[in-house]
Design an enzyme around this catalytic site. Sequence first.
Site, PDB file in Angstrom:
ATOM      1  N   ALA A 168       0.742  -1.294  -0.031  1.00 21.72           N
ATOM      2  CA  ALA A 168       0.004  -0.225   0.008  1.00 21.72           C
ATOM      3  C   ALA A 168       0.844   1.226  -0.005  1.00 21.72           C
ATOM      4  CB  ALA A 168      -1.019   0.122   1.123  1.00 21.72           C
ATOM      5  N   ASP A 169       1.873   1.223   0.921  1.00 17.57           N
ATOM      6  CA  ASP A 169       2.798   2.566   0.928  1.00 17.57           C
ATOM      7  C   ASP A 169       3.488   2.798  -0.392  1.00 17.57           C
ATOM      8  OD1 ASP A 169       2.137   3.528   3.626  1.00 17.57           O
ATOM      9  OD2 ASP A 169       3.306   1.716   4.421  1.00 17.57           O
ATOM     10  N   SER A 170       4.107   1.632  -0.936  1.00 18.25           N
ATOM     11  CA  SER A 170       4.937   1.810  -2.154  1.00 18.25           C
ATOM     12  C   SER A 170       4.077   2.296  -3.290  1.00 18.25           C
ATOM     13  CB  SER A 170       5.489   0.348  -2.336  1.00 18.25           C
ATOM     14  OG  SER A 170       6.374   0.036  -0.998  1.00 18.25           O
ATOM     15  N   GLY A 173       3.292   5.894  -3.112  1.00 28.70           N
ATOM     16  CA  GLY A 173       4.286   6.454  -3.474  1.00 28.70           C
ATOM     17  C   GLY A 173       4.463   6.750  -5.047  1.00 28.70           C
TER      18      GLY A 173
END
Length: 403
Positions: A168-170, A173
């Site tokens: 999710a974070d990647s 980004g």
Amino acid sequence: MPGPLDHLKIIELGHVIAGPFSAALLSDFGADVIKIEAPNRTDMMRDLGPKAEDGAGVWWKTLGRNKKILSLDWKSGEGRDILRKLVEGADVLIENFRPGVLERAGIGPETLHEWNPDLIVLRVSGYGQEGPMRDVPAFGRAAEAMSGLAHLTGFPDGPPMHPGFPAADSTTGLMGALGIMIALFAREKGIVRGQVVDLAVFEALLRLMDYPVPALTGANLSPRRNGLRQPMDFAPGGMFRTSDGVWLTVSAGSAETAQRLLRAVGGDSLADDPRFETLGEMSQHMAVVFDAINDFVTQHTAEEVTAVFARHDAVASRVLSVEEITTNEQIRHRGDIVSVEGEQTQVIGPIPHLSATPGELRWLGRPPGADSRSILSDLGFDDEQISALCEAGLVRLEGRGTP
């Protein structure tokens, strides 16, 4: 050669992964990124996870790559004035605090656009700046759950599972970097001046999980996790283990490639079976196909399977470990794992590959306050003023903590 984003100036107020990863992606192609940390509270990624020989976190080394580091208390009066000077000369500001943090500090988008009407503001938050879940705290795993990714990962009779990296974070980004570039293009075309890119962490994965929604709403098919097979495996494939213990992923994306795959594992009798004449018909008997592939792969070594598949122009790819990734000839040939002089730590290099203006890894993540003096000097502060800011605890210089 200057990078294609050489004149792009970015202020990063982000922390952890999602916002900083957007800035790191753009920094690879020349963007001038100034990451701002509080003097007495640095980004947790500096300390999270394993450390390199120099004591710095290896995750920080890649997330902080190519960035200048300014240690500044931007919530103080003097710090806010310094932030304003930076914003006035910037193209982009990135933040991934909970909604309302910037507004309570007196630097919400309206204020930022008063300072610089052309500013692009990327705002990353758990569930977005508006809506009933606006103030609900969230991390990447919560986003993976909300996007449907966790629900479709795992075995049918087992629990939902998270992937083996911060998906999710990647992906947030990555999507954030795309949003910034779209907004910059709109500005360049004269369509608008500055604007806000509002991105919820679950939304990037939701966009990549595109297929299940139309499958449900258009065809009344509800995907379910399916272990080593795809949740909706309308083409043959899956994950299989060879007789010598090597995991291979097998796939076919069309009727023609599926026929070659079936011929490789079962000969003409399997490939010419009327049940497998088209992908549509094949999808009704996918369990039979999966078992046939599994029987063949489990009875042969990886070398044997690869040789047979190569003769039939079918696809069977070895599942690489991290150790194998770092030594893989194709990855090395592409220059996808790189480092800089004086650093033992290697990282993934700039991607994608541009023929005329390729990306560049200039340095890995720097210490706290590494560029505070040079950044403040560029803003017109002399040594005496910088020392006064440091003594007041508003700024931290490399090697000097706050009093």
